[in-house]
Design an enzyme around this catalytic site. Structure first.
Site, PDB file in Angstrom:
ATOM      1  CG  ASP A  25      -3.969  -3.721  18.709  1.00 46.19           C
ATOM      2  OD1 ASP A  25      -3.215  -2.751  18.505  1.00 46.19           O
ATOM      3  OD2 ASP A  25      -4.779  -4.150  17.863  1.00 46.19           O
ATOM      4  NE  ARG A  62      -4.424  -7.619  16.576  1.00 50.46           N
ATOM      5  CZ  ARG A  62      -5.477  -7.786  17.362  1.00 50.46           C
ATOM      6  NH1 ARG A  62      -6.261  -8.848  17.214  1.00 50.46           N
ATOM      7  NH2 ARG A  62      -5.764  -6.903  18.306  1.00 50.46           N
ATOM      8  CE1 TYR A  99      -6.795 -12.463  17.681  1.00 50.67           C
ATOM      9  CE2 TYR A  99      -7.337 -13.112  15.427  1.00 50.67           C
ATOM     10  CZ  TYR A  99      -6.719 -12.254  16.303  1.00 50.67           C
ATOM     11  OH  TYR A  99      -6.023 -11.175  15.820  1.00 50.67           O
ATOM     12  CD  GLU A 121      -3.854  -5.431  12.127  1.00 46.83           C
ATOM     13  OE1 GLU A 121      -4.381  -5.734  13.201  1.00 46.83           O
ATOM     14  OE2 GLU A 121      -3.924  -4.299  11.618  1.00 46.83           O
ATOM     15  CG  HIS A 149      -8.390   1.323  10.966  1.00 46.18           C
ATOM     16  ND1 HIS A 149      -9.519   0.730  11.439  1.00 46.18           N
ATOM     17  CD2 HIS A 149      -7.356   0.593  11.487  1.00 46.18           C
ATOM     18  CE1 HIS A 149      -9.196  -0.310  12.212  1.00 46.18           C
ATOM     19  NE2 HIS A 149      -7.881  -0.400  12.254  1.00 46.18           N
ATOM     20  CG  HIS A 184     -12.995  -4.315  17.646  1.00 50.60           C
ATOM     21  ND1 HIS A 184     -13.870  -3.806  16.724  1.00 50.60           N
ATOM     22  CD2 HIS A 184     -11.824  -4.474  16.978  1.00 50.60           C
ATOM     23  CE1 HIS A 184     -13.263  -3.671  15.557  1.00 50.60           C
ATOM     24  NE2 HIS A 184     -12.025  -4.072  15.682  1.00 50.60           N
ATOM     25  CG  HIS A 225      -8.401  -9.851  12.046  1.00 54.34           C
ATOM     26  ND1 HIS A 225      -7.170  -9.541  11.521  1.00 54.34           N
ATOM     27  CD2 HIS A 225      -8.166 -10.445  13.247  1.00 54.34           C
ATOM     28  CE1 HIS A 225      -6.231  -9.926  12.372  1.00 54.34           C
ATOM     29  NE2 HIS A 225      -6.798 -10.480  13.422  1.00 54.34           N
ATOM     30  CG  ASP A 235      -2.310  -0.686  14.837  1.00 54.36           C
ATOM     31  OD1 ASP A 235      -2.418  -1.257  15.937  1.00 54.36           O
ATOM     32  OD2 ASP A 235      -3.081  -0.886  13.882  1.00 54.36           O
ATOM     33  CD  GLU A 246      -1.585  -3.982  14.383  1.00 55.14           C
ATOM     34  OE1 GLU A 246      -2.001  -4.075  15.549  1.00 55.14           O
ATOM     35  OE2 GLU A 246      -2.182  -3.351  13.490  1.00 55.14           O
ATOM     36  CG  ASP A 280     -19.704  22.031  32.799  1.00 56.85           C
ATOM     37  OD1 ASP A 280     -19.741  20.867  33.248  1.00 56.85           O
ATOM     38  OD2 ASP A 280     -19.373  23.015  33.470  1.00 56.85           O
ATOM     39  CG  HIS A 304      -5.201  -1.078   9.280  1.00 61.01           C
ATOM     40  ND1 HIS A 304      -4.502  -0.025   9.814  1.00 61.01           N
ATOM     41  CD2 HIS A 304      -5.239  -2.010  10.251  1.00 61.01           C
ATOM     42  CE1 HIS A 304      -4.153  -0.317  11.067  1.00 61.01           C
ATOM     43  NE2 HIS A 304      -4.576  -1.520  11.349  1.00 61.01           N
TER      44      HIS A 304
HETATM   45  N1  GLY Z   1      -5.516  -1.403  16.651  1.00 59.72           N
HETATM   46  C1  GLY Z   1      -6.451  -1.492  15.621  1.00 59.72           C
HETATM   47  C2  GLY Z   1      -6.009  -2.386  14.562  1.00 59.72           C
HETATM   48  O1  GLY Z   1      -5.090  -3.162  14.752  1.00 59.72           O
HETATM   49  O2  GLY Z   1      -6.496  -2.333  13.463  1.00 59.72           O
HETATM   50 MN    MN Z   2      -3.933  -2.580  13.040  1.00 56.86          MN
HETATM   51 MN    MN Z   3      -3.606  -2.899  16.267  1.00 60.95          MN
END
Ligand code: GLY
Ligand code: MN
Ligand code: MN
Length: 444
Positions: free
Chosen positions: A264, A410, A392, A388, A365, A247, A354, A275, A412, A39, A358
């Site tokens: 991140d 990264r 890497y 971003e 996203h 990820h 990547h 973000d 961003e 539950d 976005h």
């Molecule tokens: N934190 C997810 C991205 O940067 O897209």
């Molecule tokens: Mn992002």
């Molecule tokens: Mn991010």
């Protein structure tokens, strides 16, 4: 605490949506409640379309927008199906608005017990010319809605009306959500402000020997302390080589002096998320190779930001970042060969696999198409998105010189397109090498 009156902008949004879809009926269930075990539930977060159009955030509810018949000044009619008041349940789960609250606080034109969906929806569907409902979110809800539509078709007798095709509400609502109104921008700005505080705090408090989880908790604490209800997505707190896992979610290893830390993380404020990614040394400063790689990513990111203005397109920004990253990797000796050939073969993908951007808003996203008439869409004022780029080095990569191993970087930021260019909404989060090293000095 329960609200006494939601602002009128939800009504404004509903009117706008129905103005462009007269005769349509939008069927929008609340997010499903997900059971973790027995539950115990996962934390509930309202469906973003539902919240955007109503401000109502209770589970077990269902929003129906149809065309208002009675009021000449209004086009949209809102019917809210809600969980009714129930003192026994509310003792366990908290206070509910109930039917009365749906009418009084949320301005529903009519409100019913959620269990009345089958009967009441049949009445609303009688005049429908088009139905918007998103299949595939919840099998149970799909079955329920399809059964209602089938009953509706049968009730039309021999009128010749078949079961109506379902259209995806993601398209019209996503299109609206792509352009942030002033109320949304206020909330996004606040989310960005608080998220920047979290990242800045991390820079001045994290020390070698801490666990990634402790660093995560530290930043999370700043988000909550400053008013965020939750996070917009699961934080990535990755030391050293862990940052090369795009990820990475385990966030449970010890932070080592001499390595970099990639965080991140974004706080959600009033349902809108920021973000931000920042990367900084776990020790006092960058090594020479770390600094060179960091400054390359930073310059590439700034080039992307400098391109942002109405009329620019996200793939163009991505292309420039890939080109400049390739140039930088060539001059660092990390890529070798002919520039044109390397770009043609997307050699940068070894270090940058990547995309650059976005949409951002209620969801990290966010909703909204990336193309229009088959072409990448042009940026317009009011759109918010991320830039971003990263660098890497995969742990399996034995060809990259030792000094660049165990590195994931990264940077961003969240960007608002304005009439004359853009505004970096996350500029309070430090990203210059000198600023970062000054903050790191405070940690020791
Ligand atoms: N934190 C997810 C991205 O940067 O897209
Ligand atoms: Mn992002
Ligand atoms: Mn991010």
């Amino acid at each position: 605490m329960l609200l006494t009156q939601v602002p009128s902008y939800y009504q404004t949004r509903r009117e706008k949506l129905m103005q462009s879809h007269p005769g349509a009926v939008f069927l929008i269930p609340s997010a499903p409640e997900l059971i973790r075990n027995s539950d115990v539930h996962h934390p509930f977060r309202q469906d973003s379309h539902f919240y955007y159009l109503s401000g109502f955030d209770e589970p077990g509810s269902f929003l129906v927008l149809s065309t208002a018949q009675s009021s000449p000044s209004r086009i949209s009619k809102m019917t809210l199906f809600v969980q009714p008041r129930d003192p026994e349940r509310e003792m366990w789960e908290g206070e509910r608005y109930g039917i009365d609250g749906a009418l009084r606080v949320f301005g529903a034109d009519e409100a019913f017990n959620e269990s009345a969906l089958e009967t009441k929806l049949l009445e609303i569907l009688k005049g429908a010319e088009k139905i918007f409902y998103r299949l595939g979110h919840s099998e149970a809800m799909d079955r329920r809605v399809l059964a209602i539509l089938e009953t509706s078709r049968r009730s039309q007798g021999r009128s010749g009306r078949g079961i109506m095709p379902l259209e995806d509400p993601q398209l019209p609502i996503g299109e609206m959500r792509l352009f942030k109104d002033n109320q949304e921008l206020q909330l996004i700005r606040k989310a960005c402000h608080i998220t920047a505080i979290g990242h800045r705090t991390a820079m001045q408090e994290i020390r070698p020997g801490m666990n990634e989880g402790e660093a995560e908790a530290l930043i999370d604490y700043q988000f909550r302390k400053n008013g965020c209800q939750r996070l917009g997505y699961g934080s990535i707190v990755a030391g050293g080589k862990n940052a090369a896992c795009l990820h990475y979610r385990s966030n449970n290893e010890t932070l080592r002096n001499g390595e970099l830390l990639l965080i991140d993380a974004g706080g959600e404020y009033g349902f809108y998320t920021s973000d931000i990614t920042r990367t900084f040394p776990i020790g006092k400063g960058f090594s020479e190779a770390q600094r060179k790689a960091y400054e390359l990513v930073l310059s590439v990111q700034k080039a992307g930001i400098a391109m942002t203005r109405p009329g620019a397109k996200l793939p163009e920004i991505h292309k420039i970042t890939c080109e400049q990253l390739t140039d930088g990797l060539l001059s660092l000796g990390l890529l070798k060969g002919n520039r044109q050939e390397l770009l043609k073969g997307a050699a940068y993908r070894r270090f940058y696999p990547h995309n650059t951007s976005h949409w951002l808003g209620l969801d990290v996203h966010d909703a909204g198409l990336y193309t229009q008439a088959g072409e990448p869409r042009k940026l317009e004022p009011g759109m918010t998105f991320t830039i971003e780029p990263g660098f890497y080095v995969q742990p399996s990569d034995q060809d990259t010189p030792e000094a660049y191993r165990n590195i994931g970087i990264r940077i961003e930021d969240d960007i608002l397109v304005t009439a004359s260019g853009c505004e970096v909404l996350t500029q309070e989060a430090p990203k210059e090498v000198t600023e970062i090293e000054a903050l790191r000095a405070k940690a020791f």
